[in-house]
Design a protein around this motif. Sequence first.
Motif, PDB file in Angstrom:
ATOM      1  N   LYS B 110       7.617  -3.764  12.819  1.00 14.23           N
ATOM      2  CA  LYS B 110       7.394  -2.632  11.874  1.00 14.23           C
ATOM      3  C   LYS B 110       6.044  -2.514  11.325  1.00 14.23           C
ATOM      4  O   LYS B 110       5.548  -3.591  10.537  1.00 14.23           O
ATOM      5  N   PRO B 112       2.752  -1.218   9.505  1.00 13.46           N
ATOM      6  CA  PRO B 112       2.571  -0.339   8.168  1.00 13.46           C
ATOM      7  C   PRO B 112       2.038   1.025   8.258  1.00 13.46           C
ATOM      8  O   PRO B 112       1.453   1.091   9.585  1.00 13.46           O
ATOM      9  N   LYS B 113       2.394   1.947   7.579  1.00  9.79           N
ATOM     10  CA  LYS B 113       1.983   3.287   7.621  1.00  9.79           C
ATOM     11  C   LYS B 113       0.295   3.490   8.130  1.00  9.79           C
ATOM     12  O   LYS B 113      -0.300   2.770   7.516  1.00  9.79           O
ATOM     13  N   GLY B 114       0.212   4.414   9.057  1.00 15.83           N
ATOM     14  CA  GLY B 114      -1.251   4.743   9.581  1.00 15.83           C
ATOM     15  C   GLY B 114      -1.694   3.669  10.508  1.00 15.83           C
ATOM     16  O   GLY B 114      -2.785   4.131  10.860  1.00 15.83           O
ATOM     17  N   THR B 116      -2.213   1.755  14.018  1.00 16.08           N
ATOM     18  CA  THR B 116      -1.696   2.221  15.464  1.00 16.08           C
ATOM     19  C   THR B 116      -1.889   1.180  16.130  1.00 16.08           C
ATOM     20  O   THR B 116      -2.764   0.402  16.209  1.00 16.08           O
ATOM     21  N   ILE B 171      -5.767  -1.793   4.744  1.00 16.05           N
ATOM     22  CA  ILE B 171      -4.427  -2.284   5.054  1.00 16.05           C
ATOM     23  C   ILE B 171      -4.723  -3.856   5.781  1.00 16.05           C
ATOM     24  O   ILE B 171      -5.463  -4.026   6.636  1.00 16.05           O
TER      25      ILE B 171
END
Lengths: 258, 477
Positions: B110, B112-114, B116, B171
Amino acid sequence: MTLLQIRNLHARVGGHEILKGIDLTVNAGEVHSIMGPNGSGKSTLAQVLARREAFEVTGGEVLFHGKDLLAMKPEEAACEGLFMAFQYPVEIPGIGNAYFVRTALNAVRKYHGLDELDAMDFLPLYREKMRLLDMDEQFMNRSVNEGFSGGEKKRNEILQMAMLEPSLAILDETDSGLDIDALRIVAQGVNVMRSPQRAMIVVTHYQRLLNYIAPDFVHVLVDGRILRSGGPDLALELEEKGYGWIETEAGQVAPASA
Amino acid sequence: MAVQTAQLESYLECFTDFVCATASATPDWLHTLREEAFARFCDVGFPTTRDEDWRFTSLAALARTPFRLAREGAASLAPSDLAPWQMENALARLVFVDGLFASALSTMGKLPKGVTVDSLASEVARQNAANGSGTVAGHLGRYLDTVRDPFSALNTAFLEDGAYIHVPRGIALVQPIHLLFVSTAGSDSAPSPTPSMTHPRNLIVVEEEAQATVVEDYVSLGAEIPAFSNAVTELVARGNSTVVHILVEREHLKSFNFSTLRIEQGRSANVASHSLLAGGALVRNNVHPVLAGEGAECLINGLFIGSGRQHLDNYMLVEHASPHCASRQFYNGILDQRAHGVFHGRIIVHKDAQKTDAKQTNRNLLLTDDAQIDTKPQLEIYADDVKCTHGATIGQIEDNALFYLRARGIGEIEARRLLLEAFAGECLGRIKPGAAHDYAHSVVEARLVSLAAPAPASSLTAESPERNLDSHWEEVG
C-alpha cells in the motif's frame, strides 16, 4: 579425586626447550600455586595445558579427568572443564562480551548434551556474576576486552570463569599489573569459586596474590623443572629470600645426581 | 581503445535487433539517447588495464565473450522459484527477470498517495502517452558520464527496463522497496545456453524532505553459464531528503556483474549507499555520488566477500561540488583462496567545495596467502580549506583471537565464523536497523558460513607473520 596428572612433561616453543620434565598432581578441591622467576616456564606450562598449538609437546603425558589432555584441541579441553585465565586477554572488536560468553557457555553445554541457554536464561546469570566482580552492566555489550584497562580485562577473565564453572582453573599471572583494589576484587571472585569439586592452579611471579588466594601447595618452577614443592610457608620464604637460593641449592644438587 | 571488430559486430547486431524490436514503443528522445550512447560505446570500447581506472581489473574475459541480449522475461518462473530471496516487511517488491519487469511475480504494498513504484518501461510509456516530457525524460541519462564510462554508455544504449521510483515531497517511506533482478541465463527457461546480457536501468527520484530505502538485489537462477549484467541506477536525492540504497550482488560464479550507482545530492540531502558483494566471477561496483548542494552528506559503505577465483572491484568516485559537505567511505573486504579484491577510492574536491570533510577507510582480511587486494586512494583537492583522510589496512585472522575463543570452548569453525562476522559486522552496523538491515545481515551471514570452514593445511599451519600495511595520513589545508 585426581583431576590432573602431569608426568615428565617436556615442551618447546620455536625450537627452544622450555619445559624439561614437569611432574604435578592436582586433586579436586586443591589450590596449587606455581611460582618462579621470569622465563622459568610458568606461562608455557599454562599454555600447554590450555592446548595452545604453538607450544610443541616433546615428551611426557597429561591426564585430565583420566583422559589424554595432550590429544585434545583447545575447545575440547575447555569443554572438558579446563579454563585458563589469560595473562594477556585478547581484544576482539565486534564481538560483544555477553554474546561471546553465551556462545562459549552454549558450546560447552552442547558438548555435554545439554540444551542451549537463550538470552532470557543467560542474562540474569551473567548480571549476577558481574555484580560479584563489581563490573558495570555496560560491559555486557562492549566488544570483548576492547579498550578495557588492565584490571577490567582481568576481571573479565574471572567473570568468564564464573560463568563457565570449570573443574580446573589456571590463572596465568592474573595478578600482574593490578592495583590492590582490583587484586582484591579478582581474588574475591576466585575465592567464591573455590569448592571441593574444583581445583585451581595459580601461576604467579609475586607472592602478593597468595595473601588473598591462600594456596594449599606451592611449587617453584625454575628452568623448566619444579625444583621445590611445599606448603604456603614456601611462598613466604620466597618472598623473603627471592628465587636465588633455590637455584643455588638445585645447582649444587643437580651435578651430584648426574 | 576501440572495441575489437568481432566484438563490435556482436554488440552492433544486438543493438540493431534491439532497436527494431522496440521501435514502436520508443519515444524519439529515448531513441536518440540510445543511439548516441551506442556510438560512444563504440568510440570508447572496453577499457584495458592501461586505463588508470581499470588498472587492477582485466576485462579480457568479458570482451572476448559474445553475448546475446536476454529479453525472454519471466514466462516460466513461478513465485516459489523466488522464495530464497524474500524480504520480510518490504513495502513493495519489483521483480525483473533477465532485465524485464515481471508483474506477476511482483507485489505492490500500500503506497502512500503520490508515490510511484513501477517498471521504468511502463513509466516511459505512460509519460509518453500523456504527451508530457515528465520526470523520466528529464532525469534519464542526465547525470551519467557516458563518455568516460563505457559501461554506462552500453547500459544506456540498451536502456529498456528497470525500476522507476518517485517519492514526492515530504513523503517518508519507512519500509524498504525491494528490487529483485533475477538472471535465468542458465535455467531451463532460457532457449539456448548462449551467454546472455542484461542492462537493467533504474531511476530513483526522492523529492525534497522525502525519505526512501531501496534494496537492489542481483541473483541468478539455474545452471552456471556466463552471463553479463550491467546495471545502472540514477538516484536523485533532492534537498533535505534521506535515502538509503543497498546493493546486493550474489549472482553465480560465472557471471560478470557490473553496476553503477550515480547519486546526485541536493542541499542537505543525506544518502547512505551500502554495497554487499558476495557473488559473481568478475564484479565491478561503481559508486559515484556528487554532493551538488551545500551541506549534503553521504555514507558509502561496503563489504566484499570473495573466494575461489572471484574478482571483486570496488570503484568509488566521490565528488564534493559544494561547501560544507561530508562524505564517509568505509569498505571492508574478506578474501579467501585466490580471490582478488580491488578498492579504488577517488575523492575529488572541487574549487568551491570549502569546508569539505571527507574520510575514506578500507580494511581487508586475507584468509590465505594467495588472496590479493589492491587498494588505491586517490585524492584530488582543488579547494584550500578541507579535511580529507584516508587509510587502508590488510590483515589476517589473528591466531591470538582464534585461540582465545577456542580456549573458551568454541569450536574452530565457529570461532572463525565469529571473527569473520565481527569484521563484517563493522559494515552491517552502519546500516540503520530495520527490514533492510536484517535482510543484508542474512545475506552476509549465509556467505560467511562457507568461508569459516578451515583453510587448507598449508595456510593454517604456516607461521606467516601478520602483514599489516597500515597507511594512514591526513591531508589538510
